[in-house]
Write a protein that holds these residues in place. Structure first.
Motif, PDB file in Angstrom:
ATOM      1  N   ASN A 139       7.642  -8.709   2.365  1.00 37.35           N
ATOM      2  CA  ASN A 139       8.040  -7.749   1.334  1.00 37.35           C
ATOM      3  C   ASN A 139       9.327  -7.023   1.708  1.00 37.35           C
ATOM      4  O   ASN A 139      10.211  -6.827   0.870  1.00 37.35           O
ATOM      5  CB  ASN A 139       6.922  -6.732   1.089  1.00 37.35           C
ATOM      6  CG  ASN A 139       5.732  -7.338   0.371  1.00 37.35           C
ATOM      7  OD1 ASN A 139       5.849  -8.354  -0.312  1.00 37.35           O
ATOM      8  ND2 ASN A 139       4.577  -6.729   0.522  1.00 37.35           N
ATOM      9  N   LYS A 140       9.434  -6.622   2.969  1.00 36.59           N
ATOM     10  CA  LYS A 140      10.642  -5.924   3.417  1.00 36.59           C
ATOM     11  C   LYS A 140      11.866  -6.829   3.360  1.00 36.59           C
ATOM     12  O   LYS A 140      12.951  -6.415   2.944  1.00 36.59           O
ATOM     13  CB  LYS A 140      10.443  -5.387   4.841  1.00 36.59           C
ATOM     14  CG  LYS A 140       9.581  -4.134   4.928  1.00 36.59           C
ATOM     15  CD  LYS A 140       9.452  -3.652   6.357  1.00 36.59           C
ATOM     16  CE  LYS A 140       8.670  -2.347   6.432  1.00 36.59           C
ATOM     17  NZ  LYS A 140       9.449  -1.201   5.886  1.00 36.59           N
ATOM     18  N   ASP A 148       1.224   0.026   0.855  1.00 41.55           N
ATOM     19  CA  ASP A 148       0.413   0.506   1.966  1.00 41.55           C
ATOM     20  C   ASP A 148       0.586   2.007   2.184  1.00 41.55           C
ATOM     21  O   ASP A 148       0.134   2.547   3.198  1.00 41.55           O
ATOM     22  CB  ASP A 148       0.757  -0.255   3.249  1.00 41.55           C
ATOM     23  CG  ASP A 148       2.219  -0.097   3.640  1.00 41.55           C
ATOM     24  OD1 ASP A 148       3.013   0.359   2.793  1.00 41.55           O
ATOM     25  OD2 ASP A 148       2.566  -0.425   4.795  1.00 41.55           O
ATOM     26  N   PRO A 154       6.733  -4.326  11.775  1.00 45.16           N
ATOM     27  CA  PRO A 154       5.839  -5.410  11.321  1.00 45.16           C
ATOM     28  C   PRO A 154       5.976  -6.688  12.131  1.00 45.16           C
ATOM     29  O   PRO A 154       4.983  -7.380  12.379  1.00 45.16           O
ATOM     30  CB  PRO A 154       6.248  -5.624   9.856  1.00 45.16           C
ATOM     31  CG  PRO A 154       7.638  -5.091   9.758  1.00 45.16           C
ATOM     32  CD  PRO A 154       7.694  -3.946  10.713  1.00 45.16           C
ATOM     33  N   GLN A 169      -1.701  -8.898   7.216  1.00 47.45           N
ATOM     34  CA  GLN A 169      -1.077  -7.696   6.681  1.00 47.45           C
ATOM     35  C   GLN A 169       0.348  -7.539   7.191  1.00 47.45           C
ATOM     36  O   GLN A 169       1.264  -7.207   6.430  1.00 47.45           O
ATOM     37  CB  GLN A 169      -1.901  -6.459   7.053  1.00 47.45           C
ATOM     38  CG  GLN A 169      -1.339  -5.141   6.523  1.00 47.45           C
ATOM     39  CD  GLN A 169      -1.213  -5.133   5.014  1.00 47.45           C
ATOM     40  OE1 GLN A 169      -2.148  -5.531   4.307  1.00 47.45           O
ATOM     41  NE2 GLN A 169      -0.079  -4.696   4.503  1.00 47.45           N
ATOM     42  N   SER A 170       0.546  -7.797   8.485  1.00 46.92           N
ATOM     43  CA  SER A 170       1.886  -7.691   9.066  1.00 46.92           C
ATOM     44  C   SER A 170       2.830  -8.731   8.469  1.00 46.92           C
ATOM     45  O   SER A 170       4.008  -8.454   8.228  1.00 46.92           O
ATOM     46  CB  SER A 170       1.813  -7.863  10.586  1.00 46.92           C
ATOM     47  OG  SER A 170       1.061  -6.827  11.179  1.00 46.92           O
ATOM     48  N   LYS A 215       2.593 -10.040   5.455  1.00 39.79           N
ATOM     49  CA  LYS A 215       2.870  -9.621   4.084  1.00 39.79           C
ATOM     50  C   LYS A 215       3.914  -8.502   4.065  1.00 39.79           C
ATOM     51  O   LYS A 215       4.848  -8.523   3.254  1.00 39.79           O
ATOM     52  CB  LYS A 215       1.578  -9.145   3.413  1.00 39.79           C
ATOM     53  CG  LYS A 215       1.741  -8.766   1.956  1.00 39.79           C
ATOM     54  CD  LYS A 215       0.399  -8.361   1.356  1.00 39.79           C
ATOM     55  CE  LYS A 215       0.552  -7.965  -0.102  1.00 39.79           C
ATOM     56  NZ  LYS A 215      -0.755  -7.550  -0.697  1.00 39.79           N
ATOM     57  N   THR A 216       3.762  -7.541   4.977  1.00 38.75           N
ATOM     58  CA  THR A 216       4.712  -6.432   5.057  1.00 38.75           C
ATOM     59  C   THR A 216       6.103  -6.938   5.411  1.00 38.75           C
ATOM     60  O   THR A 216       7.105  -6.516   4.813  1.00 38.75           O
ATOM     61  CB  THR A 216       4.259  -5.398   6.108  1.00 38.75           C
ATOM     62  OG1 THR A 216       2.979  -4.879   5.736  1.00 38.75           O
ATOM     63  CG2 THR A 216       5.249  -4.250   6.218  1.00 38.75           C
TER      64      THR A 216
END
Length: 219
Positions: free
Chosen positions: A60-61, A94, A24, A53-54, A56-57
């Motif tokens: 989250n990670k 996702d 990401p 999106q990247s 957000k990913t």
């Protein structure tokens, strides 16, 4: 655990985190380069969506690993179950081929139990290489917390070395970034006076833990 082994484990957990963050974060870097060169409004819009999106990913990670590996979760001994639930739901957001089913019969969990739950979920998600269902349950019975995570799919991809790390039979000389998280929660369970177990077939992986609800225990 010896100081040198603790350092090795910390280094391997960092390697695992960096490995999972590489994709990401790399996408963010590539997207920014494309945005700097692109002049077409529609293309710029698409790139911005990919960047969002990247981002957000990545967020989250980082939140997931902060609680799964680190000391997040507030200053108390227990964590509201909604926090790990939100992190796991975000982790599979996702992955449209994985369905998560929850069966948690308690409002909060001790921090060691939360770490076990999150790492079990990560192992199970990785095992669902072709998608499937992820069933996650936790219940406090008397003085023990029981945790079960089950992955069911058409194909289970599970490295047996992770299983050995979970049951404590993996030699320390064979520890790697792939098995470090499993080794960490096995140590955590042992120190708490509990234990981990697992069982697998071609289509199912079941991970289980029993941890004493020791008052004041912080993972």
């Amino acid at each position: 655990m010896k100081d040198s082994e603790s350092i090795d484990l910390a280094a391997m957990l960092c390697s695992r985190l960096c490995h999972d963050m590489l994709s990401p974060v790399g996408a963010l870097s590539n997207g920014l380069e494309l945005l700097a060169m692109e002049t077409d409004p529609e293309m710029r819009k698409s790139v911005i969506e990919l960047l969002e999106q990247s981002s957000k990913t990545s967020t989250n990670k980082l939140k997931f690993f902060r609680l799964a590996f680190g000391a997040a979760g507030g200053f108390g001994d227990r964590v509201d179950v909604e926090e790990p639930k939100a992190l796991i739901d975000a982790l599979v957001a996702d992955k449209d081929k994985i369905e998560v089913n929850w069966a948690i019969e308690t409002a909060n969990l001790a921090k060691p139990a939360v770490k076990v739950l999150l790492n079990f979920a990560q192992i199970a998600i990785d095992a669902l290489v072709r998608g499937g269902s992820l069933d996650i349950g936790a219940e406090v019975r008397g003085k023990n917390c029981e945790i079960v995570v089950r992955a069911t799919g058409t194909k289970i991809g599970f490295d047996e070395s992770i299983g050995k790390a979970l049951d404590g039979s993996l030699p320390s000389s064979e520890l790697s970034s792939r098995t470090a998280a499993a080794h960490m929660i096995a140590l955590l369970a042992e120190q708490a006076g509990g234990g981990l177990q697992y069982a697998r077939t071609d289509e199912t992986l079941v991970l289980g833990a029993v941890l004493p609800e020791a008052e004041g225990l912080i993972g």
